[in-house]
Design a protein around this motif. Structure first.
Motif, short mmCIF file in Angstrom:
data_model
loop_
_atom_site.label_atom_id
_atom_site.label_comp_id
_atom_site.label_asym_id
_atom_site.label_seq_id
_atom_site.Cartn_x
_atom_site.Cartn_y
_atom_site.Cartn_z
N ILE A 180 8.37 -6.34 -9.38
CA ILE A 180 7.33 -5.46 -10.11
C ILE A 180 6.08 -5.25 -9.01
O ILE A 180 5.75 -4.16 -8.65
CB ILE A 180 6.76 -5.87 -11.50
N VAL A 181 5.82 -6.24 -8.35
CA VAL A 181 4.65 -6.51 -7.53
C VAL A 181 4.98 -5.56 -6.17
O VAL A 181 4.50 -4.66 -5.79
CB VAL A 181 4.53 -7.76 -7.01
N HIS A 182 6.17 -5.76 -5.93
CA HIS A 182 6.84 -5.06 -4.49
C HIS A 182 6.96 -3.61 -4.88
O HIS A 182 6.38 -2.65 -4.09
CB HIS A 182 8.28 -5.71 -4.19
N GLU A 183 7.57 -3.16 -5.90
CA GLU A 183 7.42 -1.70 -6.22
C GLU A 183 6.25 -1.05 -6.34
O GLU A 183 5.96 -0.05 -5.82
CB GLU A 183 8.21 -1.52 -7.57
N ALA A 184 5.14 -1.65 -7.10
CA ALA A 184 3.85 -1.13 -7.30
C ALA A 184 2.93 -0.98 -6.00
O ALA A 184 2.41 0.20 -5.71
CB ALA A 184 3.22 -2.18 -8.33
N ILE A 185 3.20 -2.06 -4.98
CA ILE A 185 2.49 -2.05 -3.88
C ILE A 185 3.35 -1.02 -2.74
O ILE A 185 2.64 -0.05 -2.21
CB ILE A 185 2.59 -3.26 -2.96
N GLU A 186 4.53 -0.68 -2.97
CA GLU A 186 5.45 0.30 -2.09
C GLU A 186 5.03 1.70 -2.57
O GLU A 186 4.82 2.47 -1.73
CB GLU A 186 6.95 -0.13 -2.24
N ARG A 232 9.04 -14.92 -3.18
CA ARG A 232 9.98 -13.96 -3.15
C ARG A 232 9.61 -12.61 -2.67
O ARG A 232 10.52 -11.96 -2.02
CB ARG A 232 10.25 -13.66 -4.57
N LEU A 233 8.36 -12.36 -2.50
CA LEU A 233 7.90 -11.02 -1.96
C LEU A 233 8.25 -10.97 -0.51
O LEU A 233 8.47 -10.25 -0.02
CB LEU A 233 6.46 -10.82 -2.14
N VAL A 234 8.05 -12.41 0.29
CA VAL A 234 8.35 -12.51 1.92
C VAL A 234 9.59 -12.15 2.01
O VAL A 234 9.95 -11.49 3.16
CB VAL A 234 7.85 -13.78 2.18
N LYS A 235 10.57 -12.24 1.05
CA LYS A 235 11.99 -12.30 1.46
C LYS A 235 12.42 -10.82 1.04
O LYS A 235 13.41 -10.25 1.46
CB LYS A 235 12.86 -12.97 0.52
#
Length: 224
Positions: free
Chosen positions: A95-101, A142-145
């Motif tokens: 969810i974090v990755h998607e929101a930032i992207e 996990r975000l780093v990956k």
């Protein structure tokens, strides 16, 4: 951003009235912040931002209406001046990755202190390219990956997992058990999937994903 004496205008989007009341009271303790409107679902959040053009939108990720990605993409197109801060209970790397992207400038967990919230809103109103995160170390690792883009119609790894299980005719409860997530999280993933694929149902989403070769059946054959 040199704002002079102008207050930072803030819009609140969360489907829990009591929570919005609490956030509004917290922000009111800072004379440099002014709440200009509230919304309880995704479409209302977009309409509010189009009408009021706030400097900052505080956005929950689990509201009725379009998924988070769809809301963020609409806001990026219709209200480029508004900077979105996601404020949620979900400490989840996907969810974090998607929101930032998709354009969020900050991702905060609702367990943060009020001073952190105020600081994040003020920072979001500036021109800094820094993305502010308040998540667990596990989520950061996990975000780093995670490297690949997740917006503009592309599904996250978790969304692909949900869709593959959906294609096997599993229920939301069964998918939740299989992936060790909550049923509400499965529903949110499905909402995001529908928005990204422009699908109107589970069957439609599976059909479109299969046609786009996003999911496949056994032996590399598309799922029927």
């Amino acid at each position: 951003m040199n704002r002079g004496d102008a207050a930072v205008t803030v819009a609140l989007a969360d489907d829990q009235t009591l929570f919005r009341d609490g956030v509004r009271e917290i922000l009111a303790t800072n004379p440099g912040l002014r709440v200009v409107g509230e919304a309880a679902h995704g479409e209302a959040a977009i309409a509010l931002c189009v009408e009021r053009q706030p400097d900052v939108l505080l956005l929950d990720v689990e509201m009725p209406g379009p998924g988070t990605a769809a809301v963020l993409l609409q806001l990026r197109r219709l209200c480029p001046h508004t900077r979105t801060v996601v404020l949620t209970m979900h400490d989840d790397a996907d969810i974090v990755h998607e929101a930032i992207e998709c354009g969020a400038v900050a991702y905060l967990i609702k367990t943060i202190h009020r001073a952190e919230l105020i600081a994040a809103v003020i920072a979001a109103a500036g021109e800094s390219a820094t993305v502010r995160l308040s998540v667990s170390r596990r989520t950061v690792e996990r975000l780093v990956k995670q490297r690949r883009p997740t917006c503009e119609g592309t599904l996250t790894e978790r969304e692909l997992e949900v869709l593959r299980l959906t294609a096997q005719a599993l229920s939301n409860a069964q998918i939740a058990t299989r992936l060790r997530i909550t049923e509400a999280t499965v529903k949110r993933h499905l909402t995001n999937i529908y928005g990204k694929l422009d699908a109107v149902s589970r069957v439609d989403a599976v059909r479109k994903a299969t046609a786009a070769h996003l999911i496949e059946g056994d032996q590399g054959k598309p799922i029927k």
